[in-house]
Write an enzyme that holds these catalytic residues in place. Structure first.
Site, PDB file in Angstrom:
ATOM      1  N   GLU A   1       0.826  -1.213   0.000  1.00 61.41           N
ATOM      2  CA  GLU A   1       0.000   0.000   0.000  1.00 61.41           C
ATOM      3  C   GLU A   1       0.863   1.267   0.000  1.00 61.41           C
ATOM      4  O   GLU A   1       2.075   1.209   0.226  1.00 61.41           O
ATOM      5  CB  GLU A   1      -0.930  -0.006   1.211  1.00 61.41           C
ATOM      6  CG  GLU A   1      -0.166  -0.014   2.530  1.00 61.41           C
ATOM      7  CD  GLU A   1      -0.877   0.781   3.605  1.00 61.41           C
ATOM      8  OE1 GLU A   1      -1.242   1.943   3.337  1.00 61.41           O
ATOM      9  OE2 GLU A   1      -1.047   0.247   4.716  1.00 61.41           O
TER      10      GLU A   1
ATOM     11  N   LYS B   1      -3.762  -1.612  14.416  1.00 63.41           N
ATOM     12  CA  LYS B   1      -2.887  -0.655  15.097  1.00 63.41           C
ATOM     13  C   LYS B   1      -3.341  -0.471  16.552  1.00 63.41           C
ATOM     14  O   LYS B   1      -4.530  -0.371  16.820  1.00 63.41           O
ATOM     15  CB  LYS B   1      -2.884   0.681  14.351  1.00 63.41           C
ATOM     16  CG  LYS B   1      -2.011   0.615  13.093  1.00 63.41           C
ATOM     17  CD  LYS B   1      -1.841   1.961  12.433  1.00 63.41           C
ATOM     18  CE  LYS B   1      -2.980   2.321  11.531  1.00 63.41           C
ATOM     19  NZ  LYS B   1      -3.082   1.511  10.307  1.00 63.41           N
TER      20      LYS B   1
ATOM     21  N   VAL C   1      -5.450   0.338   3.114  1.00 62.22           N
ATOM     22  CA  VAL C   1      -5.619  -1.115   3.034  1.00 62.22           C
ATOM     23  C   VAL C   1      -6.829  -1.440   2.159  1.00 62.22           C
ATOM     24  O   VAL C   1      -6.753  -2.283   1.251  1.00 62.22           O
ATOM     25  CB  VAL C   1      -5.750  -1.727   4.445  1.00 62.22           C
ATOM     26  CG1 VAL C   1      -6.234  -3.171   4.370  1.00 62.22           C
ATOM     27  CG2 VAL C   1      -4.415  -1.647   5.174  1.00 62.22           C
TER      28      VAL C   1
ATOM     29  N   ASP D   1     -16.423   6.029  14.347  1.00 64.36           N
ATOM     30  CA  ASP D   1     -15.255   5.913  13.477  1.00 64.36           C
ATOM     31  C   ASP D   1     -14.789   4.455  13.395  1.00 64.36           C
ATOM     32  O   ASP D   1     -14.113   3.951  14.289  1.00 64.36           O
ATOM     33  CB  ASP D   1     -14.128   6.822  13.982  1.00 64.36           C
ATOM     34  CG  ASP D   1     -12.988   6.951  12.994  1.00 64.36           C
ATOM     35  OD1 ASP D   1     -12.949   6.174  12.009  1.00 64.36           O
ATOM     36  OD2 ASP D   1     -12.127   7.826  13.195  1.00 64.36           O
TER      37      ASP D   1
ATOM     38  N   LYS E   1      -5.842  10.575   0.724  1.00 62.24           N
ATOM     39  CA  LYS E   1      -5.831   9.255   1.362  1.00 62.24           C
ATOM     40  C   LYS E   1      -7.062   8.514   0.845  1.00 62.24           C
ATOM     41  O   LYS E   1      -8.185   8.870   1.174  1.00 62.24           O
ATOM     42  CB  LYS E   1      -5.872   9.447   2.884  1.00 62.24           C
ATOM     43  CG  LYS E   1      -5.918   8.155   3.682  1.00 62.24           C
ATOM     44  CD  LYS E   1      -5.951   8.454   5.175  1.00 62.24           C
ATOM     45  CE  LYS E   1      -6.414   7.251   5.968  1.00 62.24           C
ATOM     46  NZ  LYS E   1      -6.649   7.579   7.391  1.00 62.24           N
TER      47      LYS E   1
ATOM     48  N   ALA F   1     -12.977   1.583   6.982  1.00 63.84           N
ATOM     49  CA  ALA F   1     -13.523   0.821   5.847  1.00 63.84           C
ATOM     50  C   ALA F   1     -12.671  -0.414   5.528  1.00 63.84           C
ATOM     51  O   ALA F   1     -13.102  -1.278   4.769  1.00 63.84           O
ATOM     52  CB  ALA F   1     -13.616   1.725   4.620  1.00 63.84           C
TER      53      ALA F   1
HETATM   54  N1  PSU Z   1      -0.085   0.491   8.600  1.00 65.11           N
HETATM   55  C1  PSU Z   1       0.885   1.299   9.103  1.00 65.11           C
HETATM   56  N2  PSU Z   1       0.723   2.649   8.944  1.00 65.11           N
HETATM   57  C2  PSU Z   1      -0.351   3.200   8.289  1.00 65.11           C
HETATM   58  C3  PSU Z   1      -1.364   2.334   7.749  1.00 65.11           C
HETATM   59  C4  PSU Z   1      -1.172   0.984   7.941  1.00 65.11           C
HETATM   60  O1  PSU Z   1       1.847   0.822   9.700  1.00 65.11           O
HETATM   61  O2  PSU Z   1      -0.443   4.425   8.169  1.00 65.11           O
HETATM   62  C5  PSU Z   1      -2.576   2.943   7.044  1.00 65.11           C
HETATM   63  C6  PSU Z   1      -3.292   1.926   6.140  1.00 65.11           C
HETATM   64  O3  PSU Z   1      -3.361   2.487   4.842  1.00 65.11           O
HETATM   65  C7  PSU Z   1      -4.674   1.774   6.730  1.00 65.11           C
HETATM   66  C8  PSU Z   1      -4.887   3.129   7.311  1.00 65.11           C
HETATM   67  O4  PSU Z   1      -5.634   1.400   5.779  1.00 65.11           O
HETATM   68  O5  PSU Z   1      -3.616   3.389   7.941  1.00 65.11           O
HETATM   69  C9  PSU Z   1      -6.058   3.192   8.280  1.00 65.11           C
HETATM   70  O6  PSU Z   1      -6.681   4.423   8.174  1.00 65.11           O
HETATM   71  P1  PSU Z   1      -8.146   4.662   8.800  1.00 65.11           P
HETATM   72  O7  PSU Z   1      -7.999   4.343  10.257  1.00 65.11           O
HETATM   73  O8  PSU Z   1      -8.440   6.117   8.547  1.00 65.11           O
HETATM   74  O9  PSU Z   1      -9.080   3.744   8.067  1.00 65.11           O
HETATM   75 MN    MN Z   2     -11.793   6.441  10.184  1.00 67.54          MN
END
Ligand code: PSU
Ligand code: MN
Length: 306
Positions: free
Chosen positions: A26, A160, A107, A139, A87, A142
């Site tokens: 990604e 995470k 992702v 929140d 993003k 997706a």
């Molecule tokens: N893994 C990491 N760092 C990141 C991400 C993944 O170590 O920044 C990214 C991925 O692209 C994942 C996104 O889809 O963080 C999640 O964003 P959100 O919580 O807004 O869906």
């Molecule tokens: Mn979000």
């Protein structure tokens, strides 16, 4: 519009034609997950790790209205320094393409592009999930829905740790997504190898993971698999050390009114500052480790394909 809505790089196309395994990577982690120049170094190292393991890396991004599956090094370098890249998740990709924009794939969006391009395995750092306080903010990434509908095996070091991992696991169960810890019982804790969460499933080899992916397809089940691959122990930051840092970063996000797409990038950046860069070193180590495991799975997938 061309016949396919994406363009494979010449090396990805060559690997595709020759039946060489391909691992999707990604780009949001490059533009929104890490600072320059470490992001570029990481992206190059991840690609090198995949090649060293005998597969072809395909970093995915939208550049000037084209969805690229596989980037030339100069494109990677430019993207790593682009400040205003969008993003992109499932909701945004078509608008970005239609308007000639530039954006990095999360992702969810990377899974969509990989699947279109015939790639079944994808390595990232950590998936998005249910944020802490989601009962107020609603929140929920997706990424979770995408795992339920797009047939790509995603190798991550867990969700995470800034997230509500219990709720994330509950949603994944509801959506019918296999959450498989690799070689241990616990869901990996992202910056730490262990966590307090027992994984619903455990597999100990890349070959079993590849077979499980192919078996889901044979059963006619949509969706992918989430593989929780623990960070190498010499690179981890213990959970007890990270938790107060995460709490502080979450407080700061609230004070500053950070919402929506900006939440994850803000938290990662704040944790980076609060750990004086240690979170970044750990993040890079876990991504490289995920790339190595994804490469093995991609190779096994080729060996086992009907
Ligand atoms: N893994 C990491 N760092 C990141 C991400 C993944 O170590 O920044 C990214 C991925 O692209 C994942 C996104 O889809 O963080 C999640 O964003 P959100 O919580 O807004 O869906
Ligand atoms: Mn979000």
């Amino acid at each position: 519009m061309t016949q396919t809505p994406f363009v494979r790089s010449s090396s990805v196309q060559a690997a595709f034609d020759a039946g060489i395994p391909i691992v999707a990577l990604e780009s949001t982690i490059i533009t929104h997950g890490m600072p320059y120049p470490q992001n570029l170094e990481m992206a190059r190292q991840v690609e090198a790790t995949v090649r060293a393991g005998g597969a072809e890396p395909a970093t995915i991004a939208v550049i000037d209205g084209t969805l690229f599956v596989g980037l030339e090094d100069v494109q990677l370098e430019t993207l790593a320094q682009t400040k205003g890249a969008a993003k992109l998740s499932r909701a945004d990709m078509a608008v970005c393409l239609a308007t000639g924009g530039t954006g990095a794939t999360t992702v969810a969006a990377t899974m969509i592009a990989a699947s279109l391009a015939g790639i079944s395995v994808f390595a990232t750092g950590g998936i998005g999930g249910v944020h802490r306080g989601a009962e107020e903010s609603f929140d929920i990434s997706a990424d979770l829905q995408e795992l339920a509908q797009t047939a790509v095996t995603v190798v991550a070091a867990g969700a995470k740790a800034i997230l509500d991992v219990s709720k994330t696991l509950e949603v994944l169960e509801t959506l019918g997504v296999p959450v498989i810890a690799y070689g241990q019982d616990a869901v990996p804790g992202f910056w730490s190898a262990q966590s307090i969460h027992k994984a619903p499933l455990r597999l100990n080899s890349a070959s079993e993971i590849a077979k499980a992916h192919l078996t889901r397809a044979a059963l006619g089940l949509p969706g992918g698999q989430l593989i929780g691959n623990p960070i190498p122990q010499d690179a981890e930051i213990p959970r007890a050390e990270m938790e107060p840092v995460i709490e502080r970063a979450l407080q700061d996000a609230e004070t500053r009114g950070i919402v929506g797409k900006s939440v994850t990038p803000y938290l990662l950046q704040r944790v980076f500052e609060l750990t004086e860069g240690r979170s970044l070193s750990a993040n890079i180590a876990l991504v490289l480790n995920n790339a190595a495991v994804a490469t093995q799975i991609a190779r096994e997938m080729k060996n086992n394909q009907p």
